[in-house]
Design a protein around this motif. Structure first.
Motif, PDB file in Angstrom:
ATOM      1  N   PHE A   6     -34.618  28.559  86.866  1.00 25.29           N
ATOM      2  CA  PHE A   6     -35.507  29.636  86.423  1.00 25.29           C
ATOM      3  C   PHE A   6     -36.147  30.332  87.624  1.00 25.29           C
ATOM      4  O   PHE A   6     -36.273  31.561  87.661  1.00 25.29           O
ATOM      5  CB  PHE A   6     -36.586  29.074  85.499  1.00 25.29           C
ATOM      6  CG  PHE A   6     -37.541  30.121  84.987  1.00 25.29           C
ATOM      7  CD1 PHE A   6     -37.154  31.003  83.994  1.00 25.29           C
ATOM      8  CD2 PHE A   6     -38.818  30.229  85.510  1.00 25.29           C
ATOM      9  CE1 PHE A   6     -38.026  31.978  83.524  1.00 25.29           C
ATOM     10  CE2 PHE A   6     -39.691  31.197  85.050  1.00 25.29           C
ATOM     11  CZ  PHE A   6     -39.293  32.075  84.057  1.00 25.29           C
ATOM     12  N   LYS A   7     -36.539  29.558  88.620  1.00 19.89           N
ATOM     13  CA  LYS A   7     -37.164  30.121  89.812  1.00 19.89           C
ATOM     14  C   LYS A   7     -36.183  31.026  90.565  1.00 19.89           C
ATOM     15  O   LYS A   7     -36.545  32.132  90.994  1.00 19.89           O
ATOM     16  CB  LYS A   7     -37.644  28.999  90.725  1.00 19.89           C
ATOM     17  CG  LYS A   7     -38.462  29.480  91.920  1.00 19.89           C
ATOM     18  CD  LYS A   7     -38.830  28.305  92.826  1.00 19.89           C
ATOM     19  CE  LYS A   7     -39.790  27.373  92.146  1.00 19.89           C
ATOM     20  NZ  LYS A   7     -40.255  26.302  93.065  1.00 19.89           N
ATOM     21  N   ASN A   8     -34.933  30.580  90.712  1.00 18.58           N
ATOM     22  CA  ASN A   8     -33.924  31.381  91.404  1.00 18.58           C
ATOM     23  C   ASN A   8     -33.634  32.685  90.667  1.00 18.58           C
ATOM     24  O   ASN A   8     -33.495  33.749  91.275  1.00 18.58           O
ATOM     25  CB  ASN A   8     -32.639  30.585  91.579  1.00 18.58           C
ATOM     26  CG  ASN A   8     -32.799  29.433  92.554  1.00 18.58           C
ATOM     27  OD1 ASN A   8     -33.657  29.472  93.432  1.00 18.58           O
ATOM     28  ND2 ASN A   8     -31.995  28.407  92.402  1.00 18.58           N
ATOM     29  N   ASN A   9     -33.533  32.603  89.336  1.00 19.70           N
ATOM     30  CA  ASN A   9     -33.294  33.808  88.545  1.00 19.70           C
ATOM     31  C   ASN A   9     -34.479  34.764  88.607  1.00 19.70           C
ATOM     32  O   ASN A   9     -34.311  35.983  88.650  1.00 19.70           O
ATOM     33  CB  ASN A   9     -32.997  33.435  87.088  1.00 19.70           C
ATOM     34  CG  ASN A   9     -31.558  33.013  86.879  1.00 19.70           C
ATOM     35  OD1 ASN A   9     -30.661  33.845  86.862  1.00 19.70           O
ATOM     36  ND2 ASN A   9     -31.333  31.721  86.717  1.00 19.70           N
ATOM     37  N   SER A  10     -35.688  34.207  88.626  1.00 14.36           N
ATOM     38  CA  SER A  10     -36.886  35.047  88.719  1.00 14.36           C
ATOM     39  C   SER A  10     -36.912  35.797  90.045  1.00 14.36           C
ATOM     40  O   SER A  10     -37.313  36.967  90.104  1.00 14.36           O
ATOM     41  CB  SER A  10     -38.145  34.186  88.572  1.00 14.36           C
ATOM     42  OG  SER A  10     -38.184  33.577  87.307  1.00 14.36           O
ATOM     43  N   LYS A  11     -36.472  35.155  91.122  1.00 18.65           N
ATOM     44  CA  LYS A  11     -36.407  35.811  92.430  1.00 18.65           C
ATOM     45  C   LYS A  11     -35.441  36.986  92.400  1.00 18.65           C
ATOM     46  O   LYS A  11     -35.709  38.058  92.977  1.00 18.65           O
ATOM     47  CB  LYS A  11     -35.988  34.807  93.493  1.00 18.65           C
ATOM     48  CG  LYS A  11     -37.065  33.781  93.855  1.00 18.65           C
ATOM     49  CD  LYS A  11     -36.555  32.822  94.920  1.00 18.65           C
ATOM     50  CE  LYS A  11     -37.629  31.793  95.289  1.00 18.65           C
ATOM     51  NZ  LYS A  11     -37.124  30.823  96.303  1.00 18.65           N
ATOM     52  N   ILE A  12     -34.293  36.805  91.741  1.00 16.90           N
ATOM     53  CA  ILE A  12     -33.306  37.888  91.647  1.00 16.90           C
ATOM     54  C   ILE A  12     -33.897  39.071  90.888  1.00 16.90           C
ATOM     55  O   ILE A  12     -33.765  40.238  91.303  1.00 16.90           O
ATOM     56  CB  ILE A  12     -32.021  37.389  90.957  1.00 16.90           C
ATOM     57  CG1 ILE A  12     -31.325  36.326  91.818  1.00 16.90           C
ATOM     58  CG2 ILE A  12     -31.072  38.556  90.679  1.00 16.90           C
ATOM     59  CD1 ILE A  12     -30.157  35.662  91.151  1.00 16.90           C
TER      60      ILE A  12
END
Length: 557
Positions: A6-12
């Protein structure tokens, strides 16, 4: 935000929104430049207002360009808005925020650790067919357990199915720390042979003394897993073949030990073509003549309790208990009664079939094998009388392999549907043959018995029985699909009553095979045997019978 995905997708998504903001700022600046060239002056707020109005396709409103340059710029802003706001932004929001948010919420449903204070629990490294059977038994016996899954989808499915599961990588020490492995009773390592070795080595780093039971598919893997740190390595497929081979009829009638309790052997005694056929169980007097007790009768795959009035048939297989010397005396009595000298027919020569053929060959029993795979036929041929390459549904091939004369047929294909079909087919071709079969799913046991199988045993049942035996420190006793030994303290409601007065057999279906009092095992029991205070009762039956026993006698208290 602790969810990495979720954190990685939020960064994108954040990077895209930042890029979109930069584009809007640039377009607002260009708007001011062109407007000034045309002789109009507007505030910065107006520039942002115009840019967002055009990009969102809401219209130009009251602010428009008069020049072709301005109108060309408006077209660029409009097309950019269609692409970035109408197409890319919804996709990015759903792909990199909404879907990951739902997945994160679902993933958070699966625990990463066992509840605080958990101890004496069993950890299982995969919810495979053995684990499904094992966990059912553990639930029935109120033994705490947890399945460790390293795949989120499987972990979530197990959680939704009310299976106690924790999510974590099986080669990560932290996973086993969160599983409170140091206070566990046992760890079952039941992945493939290569991953098993890795898991065992990981466990030994954090828990050097915890008992580890590993399931081995290949015989060659046993030593590797033992040297890696496993206390018990169980070659279940090999054992399944040997257990099935032990249930066939061949050569002379003799008792076949299938388990042990203390110094007593539990054995099966086929009586096909012996003088015991057509007699009542109370008339054969095995206890009086040899000191052994009849504790049950197999009739076409079903275990019956003993009342004394059962009439024995050619299909009857007695379940008896006695010491080695007593069983040897019975074997001497029946040695002169030949069952059938023809080869046993084995259909399916895979790992289970190979183990069965090796066991029969070791005991001097001739075996004819049918298999479709030429390589399997070549591998199994050293242990066989004849090998036939082809389909077992071919009547001419079956006839050539000896189905019409064989004393027994052993079905060891890995497909339940094929085994059911072949059981029915072989029963139609030879009414007298004893059919022994493996099965994969417990729900198919009744079907294959109706099709004609005399004895059925599954990979999952044998595996779960073996693991439970290890956990209880008992010898492995495989009585049949769903049947086992129960050792229970005599309930207060039965203390002082005789076995006849208790009505255990008639009310529950359980067979009482022994009493244990002050470390002394008593097997010479009769209907007048008194159930003493403080003793244990040893019974044979299935889980449903045990539940009836508890409901009638234990919960009664």
């Amino acid at each position: 935000m602790s969810d990495k995905d979720f954190k990685n997708n939020s960064k994108i998504l954040f990077k895209y929104l930042l890029f979109l903001g930069i584009v809007i700022v640039i377009y607002s600046i260009v708007f001011h430049i062109i407007m000034q060239i045309e002789g109009h002056y507007h505030s910065w707020i107006t520039g942002f207002y115009w840019t967002l109005t055009v990009m969102s396709t809401l219209g130009f409103g009251d602010i428009t360009f008069a020049s072709d340059v301005g109108r060309s710029f408006s077209i660029v802003v409009l097309l950019t808005g269609i692409l970035m706001l109408m197409i890319v932004l919804p996709f990015a929001f759903i792909r990199h925020f909404y879907v990951p948010l739902l997945e994160s919420k679902k993933n958070k449903k699966v625990p990463r650790q066992v509840p605080t204070g958990t101890k004496d629990h069993i950890l299982i490294c995969s919810q495979d067919v053995i684990a499904i059977d094992l966990t059912e038994r553990l639930r029935q016996e109120s033994i705490p357990y947890f399945v460790i899954e390293n795949q989120k989808a499987r972990a979530l499915k197990n959680h939704d199915d009310q299976v106690p599961v924790i999510f974590g990588e099986l080669d990560n020490i932290e996973t086993f720390n969160l599983a409170n492995i140091k206070n566990a009773k046992l760890v079952v390592v039941n992945r493939d042979d290569f991953l098993n070795t890795k898991i065992i080595l990981t466990i030994r780093e954090v828990a050097p003394t915890i008992p580890i039971v590993a399931i081995a598919s290949d015989i060659e893997s046993i030593d590797v897993q033992q040297l890696s740190g496993a206390d018990h390595v169980l070659p279940i497929k090999k054992w399944l073949g040997e257990q099935l081979a032990n249930r066939i009829n061949a050569k002379h009638a003799k008792s076949k030990p299938i388990g042990q309790y203390e110094d007593l052997l539990i054995a099966e005694l086929p009586i096909h073509n012996t003088p015991l056929v057509s007699k009542l169980t109370k008339e054969i007097e095995l206890r009086h003549k040899f000191g052994v007790s009849i504790v049950g009768i197999w009739e076409r795959g079903r275990l019956q309790a003993i009342t004394g009035n059962e009439r024995l048939t050619d299909d009857s297989v007695l379940v008896i208990i006695g010491n080695k010397a007593q069983l040897h005396k019975i074997d001497e009595l029946f040695h002169d009664y030949n069952i059938n000298p023809n080869p046993v027919l084995l259909i399916g020569g895979g790992r289970v079939g190979l183990a069965a053929a090796q066991s029969l060959h070791k005991n001097g029993v001739l075996v004819n094998v049918i298999d479709q795979d030429p390589d399997i036929c070549k591998k199994i041929s050293p242990f066989c009388n004849k090998v036939f390459n082809g389909r077992a549904s071919d009547y001419d091939l079956l006839k050539k392999a000896g189905i019409l004369e064989a004393p027994s047929v052993l079905l060891s294909t890995h497909d339940d549907t094929i085994n059911i079909y072949l059981a029915s087919y072989c029963r139609q071709l030879n009414k007298e043959v004893r059919i022994v079969s493996r099965i994969s799913e417990a729900r198919n046991v009744d079907i294959i018995q109706k099709a004609g199988a005399n004895f059925v045993l599954s990979y999952s049942t044998l595996g779960s029985e073996a693991i439970l035996s290890v956990s209880k420190g008992q010898e492995l006793t495989v009585l049949g699909e769903g049947f086992t030994l129960f050792i229970i303290p005599i309930p207060k409601s039965l203390e002082g009553s005789t076995l006849r007065e208790s009505g255990i057999g008639t009310k529950t279906g359980l067979s009482v095979i022994a009493l244990k009092e002050n470390s002394e095992v008593i097997t010479l029991i009769s209907s007048n045997t008194i159930l003493p205070h403080g003793a244990e009762i040893v019974m044979l039956g299935n889980i449903e019978m045990k539940h009836r026993f508890n409901k009638i006698y234990v919960n009664f208290n």
